[in-house]
Write a protein that holds these residues in place. Structure first.
Motif, PDB file in Angstrom:
ATOM      1  N   VAL A  32       0.836  -1.203   0.000  1.00 59.66           N
ATOM      2  CA  VAL A  32       0.000   0.000   0.000  1.00 59.66           C
ATOM      3  C   VAL A  32       0.871   1.254   0.000  1.00 59.66           C
ATOM      4  CG1 VAL A  32      -1.947   1.186   1.071  1.00 59.66           C
ATOM      5  CG2 VAL A  32      -1.678  -1.296   1.383  1.00 59.66           C
ATOM      6  N   TYR A  33       0.788   2.027  -1.082  1.00 59.67           N
ATOM      7  CA  TYR A  33       1.400   3.346  -1.132  1.00 59.67           C
ATOM      8  C   TYR A  33       0.403   4.331  -0.522  1.00 59.67           C
ATOM      9  CZ  TYR A  33       5.142   1.891  -4.343  1.00 59.67           C
ATOM     10  OH  TYR A  33       6.236   1.306  -4.907  1.00 59.67           O
ATOM     11  N   ILE A  34       0.869   5.111   0.425  1.00 62.33           N
ATOM     12  CA  ILE A  34       0.011   6.115   1.038  1.00 62.33           C
ATOM     13  C   ILE A  34       0.635   7.485   0.841  1.00 62.33           C
ATOM     14  CG2 ILE A  34      -1.034   4.559   2.707  1.00 62.33           C
ATOM     15  CD1 ILE A  34       0.941   5.613   4.794  1.00 62.33           C
ATOM     16  N   THR A  35      -0.203   8.472   0.562  1.00 55.74           N
ATOM     17  CA  THR A  35       0.295   9.810   0.278  1.00 55.74           C
ATOM     18  C   THR A  35      -0.261  10.836   1.250  1.00 55.74           C
ATOM     19  OG1 THR A  35      -1.481  10.496  -1.234  1.00 55.74           O
ATOM     20  CG2 THR A  35       0.346   9.222  -2.184  1.00 55.74           C
ATOM     21  N   GLY A  36       0.476  11.915   1.370  1.00 53.82           N
ATOM     22  CA  GLY A  36       0.060  13.044   2.173  1.00 53.82           C
ATOM     23  C   GLY A  36       1.060  14.164   1.984  1.00 53.82           C
ATOM     24  N   ARG A  37       0.665  15.369   2.321  1.00 54.94           N
ATOM     25  CA  ARG A  37       1.601  16.481   2.214  1.00 54.94           C
ATOM     26  C   ARG A  37       2.654  16.411   3.309  1.00 54.94           C
ATOM     27  NH1 ARG A  37      -1.608  21.995   2.015  1.00 54.94           N
ATOM     28  NH2 ARG A  37      -2.742  20.959   3.683  1.00 54.94           N
ATOM     29  N   GLU A  84       4.093   7.753 -12.008  1.00 54.96           N
ATOM     30  CA  GLU A  84       5.154   7.217 -12.871  1.00 54.96           C
ATOM     31  C   GLU A  84       6.140   6.387 -12.062  1.00 54.96           C
ATOM     32  OE1 GLU A  84       6.756  10.647 -14.775  1.00 54.96           O
ATOM     33  OE2 GLU A  84       5.267  10.649 -16.404  1.00 54.96           O
ATOM     34  N   ALA A  85       6.446   6.835 -10.846  1.00 52.83           N
ATOM     35  CA  ALA A  85       7.375   6.099  -9.991  1.00 52.83           C
ATOM     36  C   ALA A  85       6.790   4.758  -9.564  1.00 52.83           C
ATOM     37  CB  ALA A  85       7.733   6.941  -8.767  1.00 52.83           C
ATOM     38  N   VAL A  86       5.499   4.754  -9.199  1.00 57.45           N
ATOM     39  CA  VAL A  86       4.849   3.498  -8.806  1.00 57.45           C
ATOM     40  C   VAL A  86       4.826   2.522  -9.975  1.00 57.45           C
ATOM     41  CG1 VAL A  86       2.679   2.437  -8.050  1.00 57.45           C
ATOM     42  CG2 VAL A  86       3.436   4.604  -7.020  1.00 57.45           C
ATOM     43  N   GLU A  87       4.487   3.026 -11.145  1.00 59.01           N
ATOM     44  CA  GLU A  87       4.461   2.164 -12.335  1.00 59.01           C
ATOM     45  C   GLU A  87       5.829   1.551 -12.599  1.00 59.01           C
ATOM     46  OE1 GLU A  87       3.009   2.363 -17.002  1.00 59.01           O
ATOM     47  OE2 GLU A  87       3.517   4.225 -15.943  1.00 59.01           O
ATOM     48  N   GLN A  88       6.852   2.350 -12.471  1.00 56.62           N
ATOM     49  CA  GLN A  88       8.210   1.858 -12.728  1.00 56.62           C
ATOM     50  C   GLN A  88       8.645   0.854 -11.664  1.00 56.62           C
ATOM     51  OE1 GLN A  88      11.093   4.980 -13.159  1.00 56.62           O
ATOM     52  NE2 GLN A  88      12.799   3.592 -13.518  1.00 56.62           N
ATOM     53  N   ASP A  89       8.305   1.128 -10.402  1.00 54.28           N
ATOM     54  CA  ASP A  89       8.730   0.260  -9.309  1.00 54.28           C
ATOM     55  C   ASP A  89       8.107  -1.130  -9.385  1.00 54.28           C
ATOM     56  OD1 ASP A  89      10.272   2.281  -8.320  1.00 54.28           O
ATOM     57  OD2 ASP A  89       8.898   2.837  -6.691  1.00 54.28           O
ATOM     58  N   HIS A  90       6.943  -1.241 -10.018  1.00 55.76           N
ATOM     59  CA  HIS A  90       6.218  -2.516 -10.017  1.00 55.76           C
ATOM     60  C   HIS A  90       5.924  -3.022 -11.430  1.00 55.76           C
ATOM     61  CE1 HIS A  90       5.761  -2.460  -5.666  1.00 55.76           C
ATOM     62  NE2 HIS A  90       5.551  -1.159  -5.791  1.00 55.76           N
TER      63      HIS A  90
END
Length: 319
Positions: A32-37, A84-90
Motif C-alpha cells: 500500500v502506497y500512502i500519500t500526504g503532504r 510514474e514512480a509506482v508504475e516503474q517500481d512494479h
C-alpha cells in the motif's frame, strides 16, 4: 479476503478514513502506497516519525507493506511523477486506487453557516482542487496503468453531500460531481475490466469528529447537533473493510459505476466494524429519524427498516 501481491494507492492516508482504508488493505496483505503532504513539523515528538510514516509502519506490522510518499495533491506535477514512480517500481502493476485526499475540512468549518456570496470565492478551489480535480488526474494516471493489464479498481471516497445542500455550495457541487465522475469513468473503463465506484461511509468517528462531538471521557457532548449520530458511527477502518471486500470480489464489475454505502456492503459481504458493532446505515429509517432529532421515535424503529435507494434519489429530483 487475501490481497497478497496486490499494489494499492490510498491518497490522503495520514489520518481519518484514508488511514483506516490503508490499514485494512495492509491487513489483507497488499502493498500500500500512502500519500500526504509533507508537514511543516516533519517529526512526531514521541516516535520521530510523521503521521504518514507511522501509518506505513502499522500497515507493515499488520502483514502488508506500507510505503509512505509525500505528495502535494494540489500540485499535478507531483501527482504525475508519483504515479510514474509506482508504475516503474512494479513493472506496470497497479491494482487499486483509493481517491481520498481532501484539504477543505478547516475551510468548511471556519465558514459554516455563511452564505456563498459572503464567502471568499476561492473556497471553491480549496474544496474542489484536491477534492475533485486531483481525483480526476489520479484516475487518469491510474487508468493508464490498469488498462494495460485489463483489470483494476478505482474507489472515490464520497458522501451523501451531493444529494442535498450540506455545509456550503462548493461542497455539495464537488460531491455530486465526484459521483458523476465515477459513473462516467465506469462507462469508458467497462471494456477494460476496470471497476469504478463511489463509496459513501456513514458518520465516521475520525479524529476531528471526536474532538467536535465528544467530551474528554468519550461521551457525546450535550446540546451539540448530531453528536449522538457520530458517537454511534463507523470507525475509520469500517470503510476499509468495505474496500477490501470489494477488491476481493471476482464479480465486482457488476457494481461498476454505482454509489455503494459501506453498511450495505457490510451486510452483503458479512463483515462488521473492528469494534464488533454494525454501524447505522444512512438509508435506515431509525438513523434518518435520529438525524432529524426524533430520538424517541428512532428508538422504536428497527435498524433493518430502510428506505430503498430509488426513494432517496427521487427525493432530490429537480425534474
Amino acid at each position: 479476503m487475501s490481497l497478497a501481491g496486490k499494489i494499492a494507492i490510498v491518497t490522503g492516508a495520514s489520518r481519518g478514513i484514508g488511514r483506516g482504508i490503508a490499514l485494512q488493505l495492509g491487513e489483507a496483505g497488499a502493498t500500500v502506497y500512502i500519500t500526504g503532504r509533507k508537514p511543516e513539523q516533519s517529526l512526531n515528538s514521541e516516535h520521530g516519525l510523521t503521521g504518514l510514516e507511522e501509518t506505513a509502519e502499522e500497515i507493515t506490522k499488520r502483514g502488508g507493506k506500507g510505503i509512505a510518499r509525500f505528495v502535494d495533491h494540489a500540485n499535478m506535477d507531483e501527482v504525475k511523477n508519483f504515479f510514474e514512480a509506482v508504475e516503474q517500481d512494479h513493472q506496470g502493476q497497479l491494482d487499486i486506487l483509493i481517491n481520498n485526499a481532501y484539504q477543505a475540512v478547516t475551510a468548511i468549518s471556519e465558514n459554516m453557516g455563511k452564505p456563498f456570496y459572503e464567502t471568499d470565492p476561492f473556497i471553491w478551489d480549496t474544496v474542489n482542487n484536491v477534492g475533485l480535480r486531483n481525483h480526476y488526474f489520479c484516475s487518469v494516471y491510474a487508468s493508464r496503468i490498469m488498462v494495460q493489464r485489463n483489470k483494476g479498481l478505482i474507489v472515490n471516497v464520497s458522501s451523501g453531500g451531493g444529494l442535498r445542500y450540506l455545509f456550503n455550495v462548493a461542497y455539495g457541487v464537488g460531491k455530486q460531481a465526484l459521483d458523476r465522475l465515477s459513473a462516467d469513468m465506469a462507462v469508458e473503463l467497462a471494456k477494460k475490466n476496470v471497476c469504478v465506484v463511489s463509496i459513501w461511509p456513514g458518520p465516521v468517528r475520525t479524529e476531528l469528529v471526536d474532538k467536535m462531538f465528544k467530551n474528554p471521557d468519550g461521551t457525546p457532548k450535550e446540546g451539540v447537533k448530531n453528536a449522538m449520530v457520530f458517537a454511534n458511527g463507523e470507525t475509520v477502518e469500517y470503510p476499509g473493510r468495505a474496500v477490501v471486500a470489494l477488491a476481493a470480489d471476482p464479480r465486482r464489475m457488476d457494481k461498476t459505476g454505482r454509489i455503494l454505502i459501506t453498511e450495505d456492503l457490510g451486510r452483503e459481504y458479512g463483515f462488521v466494524d473492528i469494534d464488533g458493532v454494525t454501524p447505522p446505515n444512512m438509508r435506515s429509517v431509525s438513523f434518518i429519524l435520529q438525524h432529524l432529532g426524533w430520538n424517541t421515535t428512532a428508538n422504536i424503529v428497527p435498524n433493518w427498516v430502510k428506505l430503498p435507494g430509488w426513494c432517496i434519489w427521487a427525493g432530490t429530483s429537480r425534474l
